[in-house]
Design an enzyme around this catalytic site. Structure first.
Site, PDB file in Angstrom:
ATOM      1  CG  HIS A  63      -1.908   0.990   1.403  1.00 28.67           C
ATOM      2  ND1 HIS A  63      -1.646   2.290   1.754  1.00 28.67           N
ATOM      3  CD2 HIS A  63      -3.245   0.909   1.250  1.00 28.67           C
ATOM      4  CE1 HIS A  63      -2.791   2.966   1.809  1.00 28.67           C
ATOM      5  NE2 HIS A  63      -3.783   2.156   1.497  1.00 28.67           N
ATOM      6  CG  ASP A 122       0.507  -2.516   6.115  1.00 23.68           C
ATOM      7  OD1 ASP A 122      -0.454  -2.633   6.910  1.00 23.68           O
ATOM      8  OD2 ASP A 122       0.456  -1.820   5.086  1.00 23.68           O
ATOM      9  CD  GLN A 142      -6.965  -4.850   3.851  1.00 18.59           C
ATOM     10  OE1 GLN A 142      -7.974  -5.517   4.104  1.00 18.59           O
ATOM     11  NE2 GLN A 142      -7.021  -3.546   3.643  1.00 18.59           N
ATOM     12  CE  LYS A 186      -7.327  -0.220   6.202  1.00 18.51           C
ATOM     13  NZ  LYS A 186      -7.956   0.167   4.950  1.00 18.51           N
ATOM     14  CB  CYS A 193      -3.749   3.356  -1.553  1.00 16.55           C
ATOM     15  SG  CYS A 193      -4.865   4.702  -1.297  1.00 16.55           S
TER      16      CYS A 193
HETATM   17  C1  LIG Z   1      -2.416  -2.899   3.539  1.00 13.17           C
HETATM   18  C2  LIG Z   1      -2.729  -1.508   4.004  1.00 13.17           C
HETATM   19  N1  LIG Z   1      -1.767  -0.759   4.554  1.00 13.17           N
HETATM   20  C3  LIG Z   1      -1.987   0.476   4.996  1.00 13.17           C
HETATM   21  C4  LIG Z   1      -3.233   1.045   4.899  1.00 13.17           C
HETATM   22  C5  LIG Z   1      -3.450   2.421   5.423  1.00 13.17           C
HETATM   23  O1  LIG Z   1      -4.329   2.382   6.504  1.00 13.17           O
HETATM   24  P1  LIG Z   1      -4.889   3.730   7.161  1.00 13.17           P
HETATM   25  O2  LIG Z   1      -5.409   4.550   6.035  1.00 13.17           O
HETATM   26  O3  LIG Z   1      -5.948   3.241   8.084  1.00 13.17           O
HETATM   27  O4  LIG Z   1      -3.750   4.361   7.876  1.00 13.17           O
HETATM   28  C6  LIG Z   1      -4.270   0.324   4.312  1.00 13.17           C
HETATM   29  C7  LIG Z   1      -5.601   0.930   4.095  1.00 13.17           C
HETATM   30  O5  LIG Z   1      -6.276   0.621   3.153  1.00 13.17           O
HETATM   31  C8  LIG Z   1      -4.020  -0.992   3.877  1.00 13.17           C
HETATM   32  O6  LIG Z   1      -4.978  -1.738   3.332  1.00 13.17           O
END
Ligand SMILES: Cc1ncc(COP(=O)(O)O)c(C=O)c1O
Length: 410
Positions: free
Chosen positions: A125, A202, A205, A228, A366
């Site tokens: 992401h 990270d 998900q 999430k 993203c």
């Molecule tokens: C794999 C992953 N990393 C990071 C993020 C960023 O999360 P946040 O916008 O809640 O900080 C997301 C959000 O879609 C994500 O799916």
């Protein structure tokens, strides 16, 4: 629209815990972006504001102490949820994005010298790319990318092919938000540790779906977002190994993170306060605690098994649609299916599906480098939470076929 309402009936018990489905006749297939909230979470948030709210940590009066206890109890819940060894390792942040920025600009900046290397995977992401680019630019470090294969898998070998004596950090996703691949994070972290390389996972998900045990994974950092994991927005978690966080410089300065302040010098509070400057998201943390408890009450394994079943049913249903291409066929998949349909732009498809009350995400999610790898500019993404079922995918398939007819008539 009533046709969809009828289709929800087999899943009514679960859906009835989510008030949003009372008020909206919607086939919600966008939990990877944000999950819906069960009653218990909404009630816990109302409860704090109505009965137990005050600023925390510095109050000598009862209400402040109650709110402090609730906030710190939430930290304890998070600690247990990911099996951290101490609450000192749980830092509350705004979300995964802030957690990664914190690590990149505090811990990593301290450890990374010119010429050092940071390894990311192709499937990250943007939140796990851009903070590292900013840091790398400042520190004159180099970013290397572990490729994903044609199925959407990033293998152990793909990561370690990039490792050299200059590798300082491996920062990778647990599950790709764009195409759903589950990465072999445990094997990667074990090997990285033996080579003295820091690891950040990270878990955005993965935390809503899998049993996460940071001691078993043996990562140095693990991050996820509350919104999430059936919790509120504006709250997230950074797990960090205590000895590393203890050595790292603060990320932001302000109230709560200090020990003693004079104009000449400031000394800092211990963990976790050192990384939590200013009034925290008190109610967000408490709401997150309720969400994680809700997940534990259901049983994380039950959530995983249910989601896996629904995703497999979804794949079977979507694969039967002529002209639909699923992007990525990873060995292990999380709660996400990304696809393209004929030459209809994902935004057009998503917009028309919306007119049938079907909510999917469209675009690059993203994750533009992932899109580039699979030669698409965007996809439609259907993602599931505990409240989804096979009927949701049947409704999606029906919607796609209706869209196809619309285009035939153009
Ligand atoms: C794999 C992953 N990393 C990071 C993020 C960023 O999360 P946040 O916008 O809640 O900080 C997301 C959000 O879609 C994500 O799916």
């Amino acid at each position: 629209m009533t046709q969809y309402k009828n289709k929800l009936s087999s899943n009514d018990e679960i859906k009835s815990q989510f008030p949003i489905f009372d008020k909206n006749e919607i086939v919600y297939l966008d939990s990877a972006a944000s999950s819906q909230k069960p009653f218990s979470v909404i009630e816990s948030i109302n409860e704090v504001y109505a009965n137990n709210y005050a600023n925390i940590h510095r109050g000598v009066y009862k209400l402040s102490q109650t709110a402090t206890d609730m906030h710190e109890n939430a930290r304890e819940i998070v600690k247990k949820f990911i099996n951290a060894s101490s609450v000192k390792e749980i830092i509350f942040v705004r979300g995964a994005t802030e957690a990664i920025n914190l690590v990149a600009s505090s811990v990593a900046e301290m450890n990374v010298s010119p010429g050092d290397e940071i390894i990311l995977s192709r499937l990250e992401h943007h939140s796990n790319i851009v903070p590292w680019q900013i840091m790398a630019k400042k520190n004159k470090a180099v970013i290397k990318v572990a490729e994903a294969d044609e199925n959407g898998d990033v293998s152990f070998e793909s990561i370690f092919k990039n490792v050299t004596s200059k590798t300082k950090i491996i920062s990778i996703t647990h599950i790709s938000n764009a195409i759903g691949s589950i990465l072999p994070v445990k094997d990667i972290c074990k090997e990285a540790k033996s080579r003295g390389i820091l690891t950040l996972i990270d878990g955005c998900q993965a935390a809503p779906l899998l049993e996460v045990d940071v001691q078993d994974i043996d990562c140095d950092f693990y991050v996820f977002s509350g919104h999430k994991t059936y919790g509120p927005t504006g709250i997230g978690v950074l797990y960090g190994r205590e000895n590393i966080l203890a050595e790292a410089p603060p990320y932001q300065g302000g109230g709560d993170m200090i020990d003693k302040v004079t104009f000449e010098e400031t000394t800092y509070a211990g963990l976790p306060s050192k990384f939590e400057a200013g009034t925290p998201n008190i109610v967000g943390a408490i709401g997150l605690g309720s969400a994680l408890k809700w997940m534990q009450d259901i049983g994380i394994n039950n959530i995983y098994e249910h989601s896996k079943k629904v995703i497999n049913e979804g794949i079977n249903i979507l694969e039967d649609i002529d002209g639909l291409t699923i992007i990525g066929k990873p060995k292990h998949r999380g709660g996400v299916i990304s696809f393209t349909y004929k030459d209809i732009h994902s935004h057009d498809l998503g917009t028309l599906l919306n007119s049938y009350n079907i909510a999917v995400r469209t675009g690059h999610h993203c994750a533009q480098p992932t899109m580039q790898r699979y030669n698409v500019s965007s996809t439609v993404r259907a993602s599931v939470g505990y409240y989804n079922n096979k009927e949701d995918f049947e409704a999606l398939a029906e919607g796609i076929l209706k869209v196809s007819k619309v285009f035939e008539n153009v």
